[in-house]
Design a protein around this motif. Structure first.
Motif, short mmCIF file in Angstrom:
data_model
loop_
_atom_site.label_atom_id
_atom_site.label_comp_id
_atom_site.label_asym_id
_atom_site.label_seq_id
_atom_site.Cartn_x
_atom_site.Cartn_y
_atom_site.Cartn_z
N THR A 110 1.82 4.96 10.61
CA THR A 110 0.61 4.33 10.07
C THR A 110 0.56 2.84 10.33
OG1 THR A 110 0.48 6.00 8.31
CG2 THR A 110 -0.75 3.95 7.97
N PHE A 111 1.69 2.16 10.17
CA PHE A 111 1.70 0.70 10.26
C PHE A 111 2.33 0.20 11.56
CE2 PHE A 111 1.81 1.90 5.74
CZ PHE A 111 0.53 1.47 5.42
N LYS A 112 2.58 1.13 12.50
CA LYS A 112 3.05 0.79 13.85
C LYS A 112 4.30 -0.08 13.85
CE LYS A 112 -0.64 2.81 15.61
NZ LYS A 112 -1.28 3.28 14.38
N VAL A 113 5.32 0.37 13.11
CA VAL A 113 6.61 -0.34 13.05
C VAL A 113 7.73 0.67 13.24
CG1 VAL A 113 5.75 -2.16 11.51
CG2 VAL A 113 6.71 -0.06 10.52
N ASN A 114 8.93 0.17 13.47
CA ASN A 114 10.08 1.07 13.57
C ASN A 114 11.06 0.88 12.42
OD1 ASN A 114 11.34 -1.33 14.23
ND2 ASN A 114 11.59 -0.84 16.39
N LYS A 115 10.70 -0.01 11.48
CA LYS A 115 11.46 -0.16 10.25
C LYS A 115 10.56 -0.87 9.23
CE LYS A 115 14.96 -2.94 9.92
NZ LYS A 115 14.60 -3.76 8.76
N ILE A 116 10.87 -0.65 7.96
CA ILE A 116 10.10 -1.30 6.89
C ILE A 116 10.66 -2.70 6.68
CG2 ILE A 116 9.36 -1.13 4.49
CD1 ILE A 116 9.90 1.87 4.62
N PRO A 117 9.81 -3.73 6.65
CA PRO A 117 10.32 -5.09 6.47
C PRO A 117 11.23 -5.24 5.25
CG PRO A 117 8.02 -5.17 7.08
CD PRO A 117 8.35 -3.73 6.85
N THR A 118 10.83 -4.63 4.13
CA THR A 118 11.66 -4.62 2.93
C THR A 118 11.62 -3.20 2.38
OG1 THR A 118 11.07 -6.92 2.48
CG2 THR A 118 12.14 -5.70 0.70
N PRO A 119 12.57 -2.34 2.79
CA PRO A 119 12.52 -0.91 2.44
C PRO A 119 12.40 -0.62 0.96
CG PRO A 119 14.16 -1.30 4.15
CD PRO A 119 13.71 -2.64 3.69
N VAL A 120 13.16 -1.33 0.14
CA VAL A 120 13.13 -1.11 -1.31
C VAL A 120 11.72 -1.29 -1.86
CG1 VAL A 120 13.83 -2.15 -3.50
CG2 VAL A 120 15.56 -1.62 -1.78
N ALA A 121 11.05 -2.35 -1.43
CA ALA A 121 9.70 -2.63 -1.93
C ALA A 121 8.72 -1.55 -1.50
CB ALA A 121 9.24 -4.00 -1.43
N GLY A 122 8.83 -1.10 -0.25
CA GLY A 122 7.94 -0.05 0.24
C GLY A 122 8.13 1.26 -0.51
N ALA A 123 9.38 1.63 -0.73
CA ALA A 123 9.67 2.90 -1.41
C ALA A 123 9.24 2.87 -2.87
CB ALA A 123 11.17 3.20 -1.30
N GLN A 124 9.54 1.78 -3.56
CA GLN A 124 9.19 1.68 -4.98
C GLN A 124 7.67 1.62 -5.17
OE1 GLN A 124 13.41 -0.53 -6.15
NE2 GLN A 124 11.55 -1.72 -6.11
#
Length: 404
Positions: A300-314
């Motif tokens: 969806t956001f055209k990336v290969n990793k989440i900039p801050t995974p914890v924030a995205g998941a929560q």
């Protein structure tokens, strides 16, 4: 008579034509507030995008109570005064039924009182100051409308201190930023260490945007520190790691969770390798829900990793928790949704965990210590710091009954 009946029928048809679409299109408005610009933006954007992804999934499946979720996003810039203004706008103008977000502890403390006064639930996705969910506790307040899906500071401070002690370090230096977040975290660390009979050999402060930590590090080094416990966000934590490399001083560094921010990884580079921090979520695909979330986020956001995974998941999980509460309440009424959150009668599958009674009237924190692991920076990624956690990555950690 016939003319009057015809006119009445036409009027009713016209009214129905206008009313039906309005009712059918009536969305559930949910505020989403965080810093989408500035030094904390990687946390804010990751949280916001996790929220967007969850809302899109829910809407594709029919929404909640037959209504679509409408996100009303606002950038609080990580500034207390802007956060307060945003809260008033979302409550008074946008008429949101709940708000998700808050990255910075100071912004949360300045803004969430407006939701409390309006009896509108707010779920903190990232802010970790211990006081956040205790700001409106009984007996001073009849009900508390503030909830949280992140690991609060007393929990993190205990993990950081226990890890340092378990590894045999005797001389602990604490470095913390000057914000509410950093100073409240420092207080939690000092209180926890005192209870363990440990007094830090140095306690130093730094400011947001500081790029030279030489003075603080030299004082810690002169005091004989053999480990650093640091409370701050990515950019400044990275400057601590870079400062140690510049001085040629190698001691372990245990930080609060934001060393997992992309900004830490980018600024510290190889100097960040080996730094460990508490994490509720590591980017792995061991569980179907996590794989679906990560694949969806990347695509969806055209990336290969989440900039801050914890924030995205929560952020993602908070939408599902709120949706479950609205569905259970059968209403978007603030008091009814709050009561439902405090007594969810069905499990909610998230990516951090599967939530089973995550909140109670006395406990508005969804995360307990057993649900948090240590992450480690390794060559530009956050990986499990401990082998046993990596081996048990597919195990869903259930909240402990006894939790502050």
């Amino acid at each position: 008579m016939r003319s009057s009946l015809t006119a009445l029928a036409a009027a009713l048809a016209c009214a129905t034509a206008f009313a039906a679409p309005a009712l059918a299109a009536d969305p559930i408005k949910i505020g989403v507030t965080g810093p989408y610009t500035g030094g904390s933006s990687s946390m804010g954007v990751s949280m916001r995008d996790g929220v967007r992804l969850a809302a899109e999934e829910i809407n594709k499946n029919g929404g909640v109570l037959g209504r679509q979720l409408q996100l009303v996003e606002r950038d609080d810039e990580g500034k207390n005064e802007v956060g307060a203004q945003v809260a008033q706008e979302l409550v008074n103008k946008e008429k949101v039924v709940a708000t998700l977000g808050f990255i910075n502890t100071g912004v949360a403390l300045a803004a969430q009182r407006f939701y409390q006064e309006a009896e509108i639930p707010v779920i903190n996705n990232v802010a970790t100051g211990t006081i956040i969910t205790n700001q409106f506790n009984p007996p001073d307040y009849d009900n508390n409308y503030v909830f949280r899906t992140s690991a609060y500071d007393v929990l993190q401070a205990g993990m950081m201190a226990d890890e340092a002690i378990a590894q045999g370090y005797k001389k602990i230096a604490i470095l913390a930023d000057s914000t509410n977040y950093g100073q409240l975290g420092r207080e939690d660390l000092e209180k926890y260490l005192k209870a363990k009979g440990v007094k830090p050999v140095a306690v130093e402060k730094f400011n947001i945007k500081d790029v030279d930590m030489t003075a603080q590090l030299l004082k810690s080094q002169a005091a004989g520190a053999d480990v650093i416990l640091a409370y701050g966000i990515g950019p400044e934590l990275a400057q601590i790691a870079n400062g140690m490399a510049k001085l040629g001083w190698k001691v372990p560094m245990i930080t609060s969770w934001p060393a997992s921010m992309q900004s830490f990884i980018d600024i510290a580079g190889t100097n960040g390798n080996g730094v460990i921090m508490p994490q509720t979520f590591i980017e792995d695909k061991t569980l179907p829900k996590r794989k679906s979330f990560l694949d969806g986020y990347y695509a969806t956001f055209k990336v290969n990793k989440i900039p801050t995974p914890v924030a995205g998941a929560q952020g993602y999980d908070s939408v599902y928790l709120l949706a479950a509460a609205i569905k259970q309440a059968g209403s978007t009424s603030g008091p009814k949704v709050r009561a439902a959150l405090e007594d969810l009668n069905s499990k909610v599958e998230g990516v951090v965990t599967t939530y089973d009674k995550p909140f109670t009237p006395k406990d508005h924190n969804a995360i307990s210590r057993n649900m948090v692991v240590f992450g480690k920076v390794q060559d530009g990624k956050i990986v499990y710091a401990k082998d046993e956690d990596a081996k048990n990555a597919g195990v869903v950690r259930v909240k402990e009954k006894a939790s502050n």
